[in-house]
Design an enzyme around this catalytic site. Structure first.
Site, PDB file in Angstrom:
ATOM      1  N   ASP A   1      54.914  46.267  32.700  1.00 30.15           N
ATOM      2  CA  ASP A   1      53.866  47.217  33.115  1.00 30.15           C
ATOM      3  C   ASP A   1      52.539  46.514  33.444  1.00 30.15           C
ATOM      4  O   ASP A   1      51.540  47.179  33.728  1.00 30.15           O
ATOM      5  CB  ASP A   1      53.641  48.271  32.017  1.00 30.15           C
ATOM      6  CG  ASP A   1      53.190  47.646  30.705  1.00 30.15           C
ATOM      7  OD1 ASP A   1      53.030  46.396  30.651  1.00 30.15           O
ATOM      8  OD2 ASP A   1      52.973  48.383  29.726  1.00 30.15           O
TER       9      ASP A   1
ATOM     10  N   GLU B   1      50.755  44.454  31.356  1.00 27.86           N
ATOM     11  CA  GLU B   1      49.956  43.989  30.216  1.00 27.86           C
ATOM     12  C   GLU B   1      50.179  42.498  29.984  1.00 27.86           C
ATOM     13  O   GLU B   1      51.297  42.011  30.145  1.00 27.86           O
ATOM     14  CB  GLU B   1      50.333  44.757  28.940  1.00 27.86           C
ATOM     15  CG  GLU B   1      49.703  46.124  28.884  1.00 27.86           C
ATOM     16  CD  GLU B   1      50.030  46.868  27.592  1.00 27.86           C
ATOM     17  OE1 GLU B   1      50.594  46.265  26.664  1.00 27.86           O
ATOM     18  OE2 GLU B   1      49.710  48.064  27.541  1.00 27.86           O
TER      19      GLU B   1
ATOM     20  N   ARG C   1      27.069  38.695  39.566  1.00 29.47           N
ATOM     21  CA  ARG C   1      26.168  39.212  40.600  1.00 29.47           C
ATOM     22  C   ARG C   1      25.550  40.538  40.183  1.00 29.47           C
ATOM     23  O   ARG C   1      24.482  40.903  40.626  1.00 29.47           O
ATOM     24  CB  ARG C   1      26.924  39.341  41.934  1.00 29.47           C
ATOM     25  CG  ARG C   1      27.076  38.004  42.639  1.00 29.47           C
ATOM     26  CD  ARG C   1      27.968  38.078  43.846  1.00 29.47           C
ATOM     27  NE  ARG C   1      29.363  38.242  43.461  1.00 29.47           N
ATOM     28  CZ  ARG C   1      30.371  38.292  44.320  1.00 29.47           C
ATOM     29  NH1 ARG C   1      30.144  38.196  45.606  1.00 29.47           N
ATOM     30  NH2 ARG C   1      31.608  38.432  43.892  1.00 29.47           N
TER      31      ARG C   1
ATOM     32  N   HIS D   1      25.531  32.409  38.912  1.00 34.99           N
ATOM     33  CA  HIS D   1      24.879  33.026  40.075  1.00 34.99           C
ATOM     34  C   HIS D   1      23.366  33.144  39.891  1.00 34.99           C
ATOM     35  O   HIS D   1      22.607  33.015  40.845  1.00 34.99           O
ATOM     36  CB  HIS D   1      25.512  34.387  40.352  1.00 34.99           C
ATOM     37  CG  HIS D   1      24.881  35.074  41.497  1.00 34.99           C
ATOM     38  ND1 HIS D   1      24.961  34.584  42.781  1.00 34.99           N
ATOM     39  CD2 HIS D   1      24.114  36.180  41.567  1.00 34.99           C
ATOM     40  CE1 HIS D   1      24.284  35.372  43.592  1.00 34.99           C
ATOM     41  NE2 HIS D   1      23.753  36.344  42.879  1.00 34.99           N
TER      42      HIS D   1
ATOM     43  N   LYS E   1      18.214  36.168  54.531  1.00 33.79           N
ATOM     44  CA  LYS E   1      19.263  37.198  54.531  1.00 33.79           C
ATOM     45  C   LYS E   1      18.811  38.443  53.780  1.00 33.79           C
ATOM     46  O   LYS E   1      18.160  38.337  52.748  1.00 33.79           O
ATOM     47  CB  LYS E   1      20.509  36.616  53.842  1.00 33.79           C
ATOM     48  CG  LYS E   1      21.625  37.600  53.584  1.00 33.79           C
ATOM     49  CD  LYS E   1      22.809  36.934  52.899  1.00 33.79           C
ATOM     50  CE  LYS E   1      22.912  37.328  51.445  1.00 33.79           C
ATOM     51  NZ  LYS E   1      24.117  36.847  50.756  1.00 33.79           N
TER      52      LYS E   1
ATOM     53  N   ASP F   1      26.767  27.638  50.118  1.00 31.63           N
ATOM     54  CA  ASP F   1      26.436  28.810  49.297  1.00 31.63           C
ATOM     55  C   ASP F   1      27.078  28.662  47.920  1.00 31.63           C
ATOM     56  O   ASP F   1      27.999  27.865  47.751  1.00 31.63           O
ATOM     57  CB  ASP F   1      26.983  30.075  49.992  1.00 31.63           C
ATOM     58  CG  ASP F   1      26.184  31.318  49.626  1.00 31.63           C
ATOM     59  OD1 ASP F   1      25.368  31.257  48.691  1.00 31.63           O
ATOM     60  OD2 ASP F   1      26.393  32.357  50.270  1.00 31.63           O
TER      61      ASP F   1
ATOM     62  N   THR G   1      28.151  36.499  54.878  1.00 33.93           N
ATOM     63  CA  THR G   1      26.914  35.713  54.801  1.00 33.93           C
ATOM     64  C   THR G   1      27.027  34.454  55.659  1.00 33.93           C
ATOM     65  O   THR G   1      26.125  34.124  56.436  1.00 33.93           O
ATOM     66  CB  THR G   1      26.651  35.324  53.326  1.00 33.93           C
ATOM     67  OG1 THR G   1      26.555  36.528  52.565  1.00 33.93           O
ATOM     68  CG2 THR G   1      25.385  34.512  53.165  1.00 33.93           C
TER      69      THR G   1
HETATM   70  C1  R5P Z   1      24.977  36.389  47.135  1.00 29.58           C
HETATM   71  O1  R5P Z   1      23.847  36.514  46.721  1.00 29.58           O
HETATM   72  C2  R5P Z   1      25.758  35.115  47.017  1.00 29.58           C
HETATM   73  O2  R5P Z   1      24.910  34.009  46.871  1.00 29.58           O
HETATM   74  C3  R5P Z   1      26.656  34.921  48.237  1.00 29.58           C
HETATM   75  O3  R5P Z   1      25.847  34.699  49.373  1.00 29.58           O
HETATM   76  C4  R5P Z   1      27.542  36.111  48.463  1.00 29.58           C
HETATM   77  O4  R5P Z   1      28.219  36.455  47.276  1.00 29.58           O
HETATM   78  C5  R5P Z   1      28.543  35.820  49.558  1.00 29.58           C
HETATM   79  O5  R5P Z   1      29.285  36.971  49.807  1.00 29.58           O
HETATM   80  P1  R5P Z   1      29.979  37.219  51.195  1.00 29.58           P
HETATM   81  O6  R5P Z   1      30.843  36.027  51.498  1.00 29.58           O
HETATM   82  O7  R5P Z   1      30.790  38.473  50.986  1.00 29.58           O
HETATM   83  O8  R5P Z   1      28.904  37.415  52.216  1.00 29.58           O
END
Ligand code: R5P
Length: 292
Positions: A35, A37, A94, A128, A188, A215, A223
């Site tokens: 199931d 688990e 996040r 993050h 961004k 990133d 992004t």
């Molecule tokens: C957001 O603040 C993180 O630093 C990344 O830029 C973000 O998580 C990237 O997400 P995605 O690939 O969906 O744009």
């Protein structure tokens, strides 16, 4: 004695870490019931031992978190003296505040459940945000993977390292300084309700052929796609994209390729098909500094 318990989500990174730290691995028997688990049995650990558990909270995040809690809880029941956790990728980071009324602060919840299972120290690679670690009352150690990234990237004197949003500018600056190359950034904004990304050039030096967009996380790829399109529009011929935590959901790789990204690289904090470098060296250094 200090032992290392390698969780199912970090098999490769866990083995590299065991080698670097010269630690015996404890046995983690992992099964899944029909199931769904999860079942964990921890052996080769004795009361009074110290244990380091390595388990990424990569997708499926909730399941991998549950397995980590099961390992920690079994260790506590055995009578382990000190339980440390290496969460190479700490999911839910996040959501480190209530951006909109009524939202769950998931990063705080994850910190609380880990502590409730007797975890006494946690190492997180490239968290993050500082806020996401501030919820822990136990020592929460951020691990910078920059030396491993620099080693992987090699000679980049002709490239520009580009942060795809302002929050990542310090990372781009540090990487560029260690690689002796230039850096720049894209600005961004993300719509909190729809997730739609809007970007514009912040400051990017001209006259170079190659841009390496870096990133912390690549998830859906939106992004990076926006940043790559902008960089191509101002004359960059070659675009590479890299990250620490490569989630690559919603056909992110295809979207990146369509936006002209020539190569993609991610670390083994999330073991997947874009994993090109290991952060075991950085984690090992951090653990050795603290003493396991
Ligand atoms: C957001 O603040 C993180 O630093 C990344 O830029 C973000 O998580 C990237 O997400 P995605 O690939 O969906 O744009």
């Amino acid at each position: 004695m200090t032992r290392l318990a390698i969780g199912p989500a970090s098999q490769s990174l866990g083995k590299s870490l065991a080698e670097r730290l010269r630690l015996e691995a404890a046995s983690v028997l992992f099964k899944e019931f029909p199931d769904g688990e999860t079942y964990v049995k921890l052996t080769e650990v004795s009361p009074g031992d110290d244990l380091i558990v390595v388990q990424s909270l990569s997708p499926p995040q909730a399941r991998n978190l549950m397995v980590l809690l099961q390992i920690a809880s079994a260790a506590r029941d055995i009578g382990v003296r000190r339980i440390s956790v290496v969460a190479p990728y700490l999911a839910y980071s996040r959501q480190d505040k209530m951006f909109l009324p009524g939202e769950a602060v998931s990063a705080r919840l994850v910190a609380k459940v880990l502590e409730s299972c007797g975890v006494q120290r946690v190492y997180v690679v490239e968290p993050h945000s500082a806020e996401s670690l501030s919820f822990f009352r136990i020592p929460a150690v951020p691990v910078s993977p920059v030396d491993d990234i620099v080693k992987f990237l090699g000679d980049r004197t002709g490239s520009v390292i580009v942060a795809p949003d302002e929050k990542r500018v310090p990372d781009a600056r540090e990487l560029a300084s260690k690689l002796s190359c230039d850096y720049g950034w894209v600005e961004k904004t993300r719509d909190r309700d729809t997730g739609e990304v809007r970007s514009k050039i912040g400051s990017v030096p001209h006259g170079k052929k190659t841009a390496v967009i870096f990133d912390d996380i690549i998830s859906s790829g939106s992004t990076i796609v926006k940043a790559a399109e902008l960089l191509r529009s101002i004359g960059f011929e070659e675009i590479e994209a890299g990250c620490v935590h490569g989630l690559f959901v919603q056909r992110a790789e295809e979207k990146l390729a369509a936006a002209g990204v020539r190569s993609i690289f991610a670390s083994d904090t999330i073991e997947g098909k874009m994993t090109r470098y290991s952060v075991a060296g950085s984690i090992a250094k951090s653990i050795e500094k603290d003493g396991p």
